[in-house]
Design a protein around this motif. Structure first.
Motif, short mmCIF file in Angstrom:
data_model
loop_
_atom_site.label_atom_id
_atom_site.label_comp_id
_atom_site.label_asym_id
_atom_site.label_seq_id
_atom_site.Cartn_x
_atom_site.Cartn_y
_atom_site.Cartn_z
N THR A 241 0.85 -1.19 0.00
CA THR A 241 0.00 0.00 0.00
C THR A 241 0.89 1.24 0.00
OG1 THR A 241 -1.70 -1.19 1.23
CG2 THR A 241 -1.81 1.21 1.21
N THR A 244 0.40 8.76 -1.06
CA THR A 244 0.98 9.89 -1.78
C THR A 244 0.28 11.16 -1.33
OG1 THR A 244 1.39 8.44 -3.66
CG2 THR A 244 1.56 10.81 -4.03
N THR A 276 -3.56 10.17 -1.75
CA THR A 276 -3.86 9.05 -2.63
C THR A 276 -3.35 7.77 -1.99
OG1 THR A 276 -3.66 10.48 -4.56
CG2 THR A 276 -3.57 8.11 -4.94
N ALA A 278 -2.85 3.85 -2.69
CA ALA A 278 -2.80 2.80 -3.72
C ALA A 278 -2.62 1.46 -3.05
CB ALA A 278 -1.65 3.07 -4.70
N THR A 279 -3.61 0.55 -3.21
CA THR A 279 -3.60 -0.77 -2.60
C THR A 279 -3.70 -1.82 -3.70
OG1 THR A 279 -6.00 -0.87 -2.37
CG2 THR A 279 -4.75 0.20 -0.60
N THR A 283 -7.23 1.97 -6.05
CA THR A 283 -6.73 3.27 -5.60
C THR A 283 -7.87 4.06 -4.97
OG1 THR A 283 -5.08 3.27 -7.35
CG2 THR A 283 -5.56 5.38 -6.29
N ARG A 285 -8.82 7.93 -3.00
CA ARG A 285 -8.34 9.31 -2.89
C ARG A 285 -9.17 10.03 -1.85
NH1 ARG A 285 -7.49 13.77 -7.76
NH2 ARG A 285 -6.64 15.43 -6.42
#
Length: 864
Positions: A241, A244, A276, A278-279, A283, A285
C-alpha cells in the motif's frame, strides 16, 4: 417395626454411599468445568489442531483417572447403617442417645422359660419399636472442607461462569472448536486500512472517520488537524500500500514497534489536502478542505475608569472563532531607555464568551508599581489556542497612580518613579530634589523622622554604585511616601490587598471549600482592620472639614454589615459551584473598597466644581418656586372666574383649565392644597372684596415673579463667570417670566399661567444643558494635558460627578445622562438561567394556560 427398620437401614446405606462417592464425583465435575472455562476463554482458537488433540486427550485421561476410584467404592453394611442411625438419633434427640437402632436388632439369649424375663423382654421390644418409629435418616454429609480445604471448587465455578459471559453467544462454537482437528486453509492477503482525522482540541470538534470504501471521499476539517492512516496486516498487503500526500499535508513520525502494523500521520496545513492510497485492491483518494483558524481580535471600550485609590478598570471586547487562550495589557515606554524594573504586563480576564458581543472588565492595581504615573504607550494583546496574536491600537496615556494629598508624599512618589524608570537620566535630578527638601526642614520636613529619612535616602543615593543600590533608595522613598500619606494605614491596606489577591486566585482555580473558607476569614479580618484604622483617621479630621463633606453629599459610605453580607454571598456562591458569581462579587467588593475614600477626596474638590453644584441646586429651587407661583396663579384665576359667574347665575367656565392641567408638574397638588383656603375665603366674600383681594394677590405674585426673574439673571451671570456657556433654555425661561410678570400686573391670569408653563419648560431644559456642560468640563479636565504623575480623569472626579463612594448617583442627580440602574444587570449568568428555568416550570404547571403554550414551555425546558 422390622420393616421400618429395614427401610431406615437402606436409606442410611444410600446416604453413606453418597458421602463416599461425592468427593470423587466433584473431582470429575471440577475437571469438566475447567475444560469448559478454557474453551469459553478461546484457548482452542489460539492453538493448532495438534495441540487441540493433545489437550482433549489430556482432559479425557485426567477425567478417567479421577473417576476410576468410583469403581472400587464399597457400599456401607448393615452394621455401619445402624451406627449412622444411632448417631443421627443422638444428635437430634438426647433421649435416644442409648442406640435405639442397634437395640432393635438385639435377641434374648437366656431366660425364655422365665415369665418375668419374657415380660421384661416384651417391654424392651415395645420401647425399641417406639424409638424406631421416631428415627429419621439425616442428609448426607460428604465433609468437603476436609477433602478441599482451600475451597478450589468455588474458584472453578466462578471461573466457569465468568468465561461463559466472555464467550457470549459463541459458547457452543468455542466448546466445539476443541474437537475441530482440521488444518485451516492457507492464508491469503489479509490487511485492513483505517483512517481518521483528529481536529485540534481547542476547536472542540469531534473526530472524523475516513472510510476509504469509495474511490473518492471529501471531508471538511479545521486547519492544523491530524490525519492518521493505519494499515494492519500479516502479509505483504500492507507493504504494497502506497500513500501519496500533496503539499497540504505535512508528514509526522508514525507509530512503530509492530511488524504487522503500519501507521502514517500527517498534519493538515494547507487550504486543501489530498491523499492518494494505492492498494492491491485499487486506488482511493481523500480530499480534505480545511476550515481556516482566523486570528483573534481585541479592542478597547472607552478610556480606563480610574477609581479613588488609583486603581482603574479596563473595559474591552475580544473575539475568536475557537476561543481565547490569554489576554494581557502591554505597557511600553515612549522612549527606549534603561530602567531598573521592566514595564508591567497586566493579566486580563478573558471575556465570558468568545463572540465579542459582551464586554470584559478587569480591575488593575498598579498603585505599588514604579511605572504608575508614567506616560507610556499602552495596548491590549490577546492570543488564541493556536498561538495567533492580536493587538489593539496603541494609545499614549499616563498610567493611573495612587493619589497623594500630602505634597511631600506626592513629591517622593514622583522621584521614586523617575529613579526607577530612567535611572541614567534622572539620578542627578532626584539627588537635587532630595537635597532641596533638606534646605528648610521647618517648612518641608517638620517631622524629625521624615527629615532623617530624606537625609538617609540622599546619602545612599550619592553612594549608590549598582542598580540594586538605586532600587533600595527608590523603595525607601516609596515607604516614606506611604508613611507620610497614610501613617499606619498603608500596612493595613497592604494586608487587605494581599488577602484580596489570595482569595481571587483561589476562586479562579476553583480551590476546595476549606481553603475558600479560610481565605474568606483572612479577608474579613484584614477588612476589619482596614476599616477600623480608616475610621480612626477620619475621627482625627477637623469637624469643619467633615461638615463641608456632608454638605457636598460626599460622606456616604458602605456599612461593615454590607461588606460582611458580600463575603457571605461569595462563600455561598463557591459552595454551589457558581464560580462566575463569586468572581463578580469579588470584583464588586474590590471596587467598593477602592472607592471608600472618594468621599474624603470629594470634600476637597476645587471651588469651581462646588460653585457649579451650588448653581444646580439653586436652579432646582427656582424650578420649584416657579411651579408654586404657577399653581397659585391658576388657583386665584379660577376662583375669580367662579365668583364672577356665580354672580351672573352661570356655571363657572373651565377656560384655561385644560392647558393648566396639561402643564401641571409633580408636586402641584401640594401647592394647590396650600392655596385652597385662600380660594375658599374669596368665594365667601362679596364681589368687590374679591376683586380687591385678587388685585392684591396678583400684585404679590407679580412681585415674587419679578424677584424670581432677577435671581435667574444673576444665576446666568455667575455661570458665565465660571466659564460656562449661556443656555438657551434659561434665556427662554427669563423671557417667559417677563411675560408672566406683565400679565399678572394686568390681571390676565390665563396668559400668566401659559407664560409660567413656558418658563418651567425653559428651566428644565436649562438644567439639562448645565448638567451636560458640567460633565463635559469634567471629562475635558480628565482627557486634557495632565501634570506628570496625575492620571486622567482624576481631578474633579468627585466634584464633577455627584456620586456616592460606591459610584452610584445621589438622589438629587438628574438621571438624564443614561446612568440608570438596569434591573438584573448585576445578576450572574447562572442565576439568570436558574430564574428563567423556575419561571418556565411555574408557567408549565398552570393548567389554565392553552395547550399550545404549555407544549412550547415543555420544548424550552427540554432544550435546556
Amino acid at each position: 417395626m422390622t420393616a421400618r427398620l429395614d427401610r431406615l437401614v437402606a436409606q442410611a446405606r444410600a446416604a453413606g454411599l453418597w458421602e463416599r462417592a461425592w468427593p470423587l464425583l466433584w473431582r470429575g465435575i471440577g475437571l469438566v468445568l475447567l475444560f469448559a472455562a478454557a474453551s469459553w476463554l478461546g484457548l482452542w482458537l489460539e492453538v493448532g489442531p495438534e495441540w487441540r488433540m493433545a489437550g482433549v486427550a489430556a482432559f479425557a485421561l485426567a477425567l478417567v483417572a479421577v473417576l476410576l476410584p468410583l469403581l472400587r467404592l464399597a457400599r456401607p453394611d448393615r452394621r455401619e447403617a445402624l451406627a449412622r442411625l444411632d448417631r443421627d438419633a443422638a444428635a437430634r434427640d438426647p433421649a435416644l442417645r442409648h442406640g435405639p437402632a442397634s437395640a432393635a436388632e438385639d435377641q434374648l439369649a437366656v431366660g425364655l422359660a422365665d415369665p418375668a424375663t419374657r415380660a421384661l423382654w416384651a417391654l424392651h421390644q415395645r420401647r425399641a419399636a417406639e424409638a424406631v418409629a421416631r428415627l429419621r435418616v439425616g442428609l448426607p454429609r460428604p465433609a468437603m472442607p476436609r477433602h478441599d480445604p482451600f475451597a478450589l471448587r468455588a474458584a472453578l465455578v466462578v471461573t466457569a461462569v465468568a468465561s461463559l459471559f466472555v464467550a457470549g453467544t459463541e459458547w457452543r462454537e468455542r466448546i466445539g472448536s476443541a474437537f475441530d482437528w482440521r488444518h485451516p486453509p492457507a492464508p491469503g492477503p489479509n490487511y485492513r486500512i483505517d483512517g481518521w482525522i483528529d481536529p485540534p482540541l481547542y476547536t472542540r470538534a469531534p473526530p472524523l472517520l475516513v472510510t476509504l470504501s469509495e474511490p473518492e471521499q471529501r471531508l471538511r476539517a479545521p486547519v492544523n488537524s491530524r490525519l492518521v492512516v493505519r494499515i494492519a496486516g500479516e502479509n505483504s498487503g500492507a507493504a504494497q500500500t502506497a500513500l501519496t500526500p500533496n503539499a497540504g499535508l505535512r508528514a509526522e513520525p508514525g507509530k512503530e514497534g509492530r511488524p504487522d502494523l503500519r501507521e502514517e500521520r500527517f498534519q493538515i496545513v494547507g487550504p486543501r489536502a489530498d491523499l492518494t492510497v494505492a492498494t492491491p485492491a485499487g486506488t482511493r483518494r481523500l480530499t480534505v478542505e480545511t476550515i481556516p483558524d482566523l486570528p483573534p481580535e481585541i479592542r478597547s471600550v472607552g478610556l480606563p475608569e480610574t477609581n479613588g485609590r488609583g486603581t482603574f478598570n479596563l473595559t474591552y471586547r475580544a473575539r475568536d472563532d475557537y476561543g481565547l487562550a490569554s489576554a494581557e495589557g502591554l505597557v511600553e515606554p515612549l522612549k527606549p531607555a534603561r530602567s531598573l524594573v521592566p514595564p508591567p504586563r497586566i493579566s486580563l480576564a478573558l471575556p465570558p464568551d468568545a463572540s465579542g458581543e459582551s464586554d470584559a472588565k478587569t480591575l488593575v492595581d498598579l498603585t505599588d508599581n514604579p511605572w504608575s504615573g508614567a506616560k507610556v504607550r499602552f495596548s491590549l494583546i490577546v492570543k488564541d489556542e493556536a498561538g495567533q496574536e492580536a493587538r489593539s491600537v496603541p494609545v499614549e496615556m499616563v498610567l493611573p497612580a495612587r493619589p497623594f494629598r500630602d505634597p511631600l508624599a506626592r513629591s517622593l512618589a514622583e522621584e521614586r518613579r523617575r529613579l526607577m524608570t530612567a535611572p541614567d537620566d534622572s539620578r542627578r535630578r532626584v539627588q537635587t530634589a532630595l537635597d532641596a527638601l533638606l534646605i528648610a526642614p521647618e517648612t518641608f520636613t517638620p517631622q524629625p523622622s521624615v527629615f532623617l529619612g530624606l537625609k538617609t535616602a540622599g546619602r545612599r543615593l550619592r553612594r549608590a554604585e549598582t542598580d540594586a543600590d538605586l532600587t533600595e533608595v527608590a523603595e525607601l522613598l516609596w515607604e516614606m511616601a506611604l508613611k507620610i500619606e497614610d501613617g499606619d494605614l498603608s500596612d493595613a491596606e497592604k494586608q487587605l490587598r494581599q488577602a484580596q489577591d489570595r482569595l481571587k486566585e483561589a476562586i479562579e482555580r476553583n480551590a476546595p471549600d476549606d481553603e475558600i473558607k479560610r481565605l474568606t476569614q483572612d479577608l474579613k479580618q484584614a477588612l476589619d482592620k482596614f476599616l477600623k484604622e480608616m475610621a480612626e483617621r477620619q475621627g482625627r479630621e477637623p469637624r469643619q472639614q467633615q461638615q463641608q463633606s456632608e454638605r457636598n453629599g460626599q460622606s456616604k459610605s458602605v456599612t461593615p454589615e454590607d461588606l460582611d453580607k458580600m463575603l457571605q454571598d461569595m462563600a455561598e456562591a463557591m459552595k454551589r459551584g457558581d464560580t462566575a458569581e463569586a468572581q463578580r462579587l469579588m470584583d464588586q467588593l474590590r471596587n467598593i473598597l477602592e472607592n471608600l475614600q472618594t468621599a474624603e477626596q470629594g470634600g476637597k474638590s476645587d471651588p469651581t466644581a462646588r460653585e457649579m453644584r451650588k448653581q444646580m441646586q439653586e436652579l432646582d429651587q427656582m424650578s420649584r418656586e416657579q411651579q408654586g407661583l404657577r399653581d397659585e396663579t391658576f388657583k386665584e384665576g379660577q376662583d375669580r372666574r367662579n365668583a364672577e359667574q356665580g354672580q351672573r347665575g352661570q356655571r363657572p367656565s373651565n377656560r384655561g383649565q385644560k392647558g393648566a392641567e396639561q402643564g401641571q408638574q409633580p408636586g402641584q397638588q401640594g401647592s394647590q392644597g396650600q392655596q385652597g383656603g385662600r380660594g375658599q375665603q374669596g368665594r365667601e366674600g362679596q364681589r368687590g372684596q374679591q376683586q380687591q383681594g385678587q388685585g392684591q394677590g396678583q400684585g404679590g405674585v407679580g412681585e415674587r415673579q419679578q424677584a424670581l426673574r432677577q435671581r435667574l439673571e444673576d444665576l446666568q451671570r455667575r455661570m458665565k463667570e465660571n466659564g460656562m456657556k449661556g443656555e438657551e433654555g434659561l434665556a427662554d425661561a427669563e423671557e417667559a417670566m417677563r411675560e408672566a410678570e406683565g400679565a399678572l400686573r394686568q390681571g390676565r391670569e390665563g396668559d400668566a399661567v401659559d407664560a409660567q408653563g413656558r418658563a418651567l419648560d425653559g428651566l428644565k431644559r436649562g438644567a439639562e444643558g448645565m448638567q451636560q456642560q458640567m460633565q463635559q468640563m469634567a471629562e475635558g479636565e480628565g482627557q486634557g494635558e495632565q501634570p506628570e504623575g496625575q492620571q486622567p480623569g482624576q481631578q474633579g472626579q468627585a466634584g464633577a460627578r455627584d456620586d456616592d463612594p460606591l459610584g452610584r448617583p445621589t438622589r438629587g442627580r438628574d438621571m438624564s445622562d443614561g446612568r440608570v440602574k438596569v434591573p438584573g444587570a448585576d445578576e450572574s449568568a447562572v442565576q439568570r438561567a436558574r430564574r428563567i428555568m423556575e419561571e418556565l416550570r411555574r408557567k408549565l404547571g398552570d393548567p389554565t394556560r392553552p395547550r399550545e403554550e404549555l407544549d412550547y414551555f415543555e420544548r424550552l425546558l427540554r432544550r435546556n
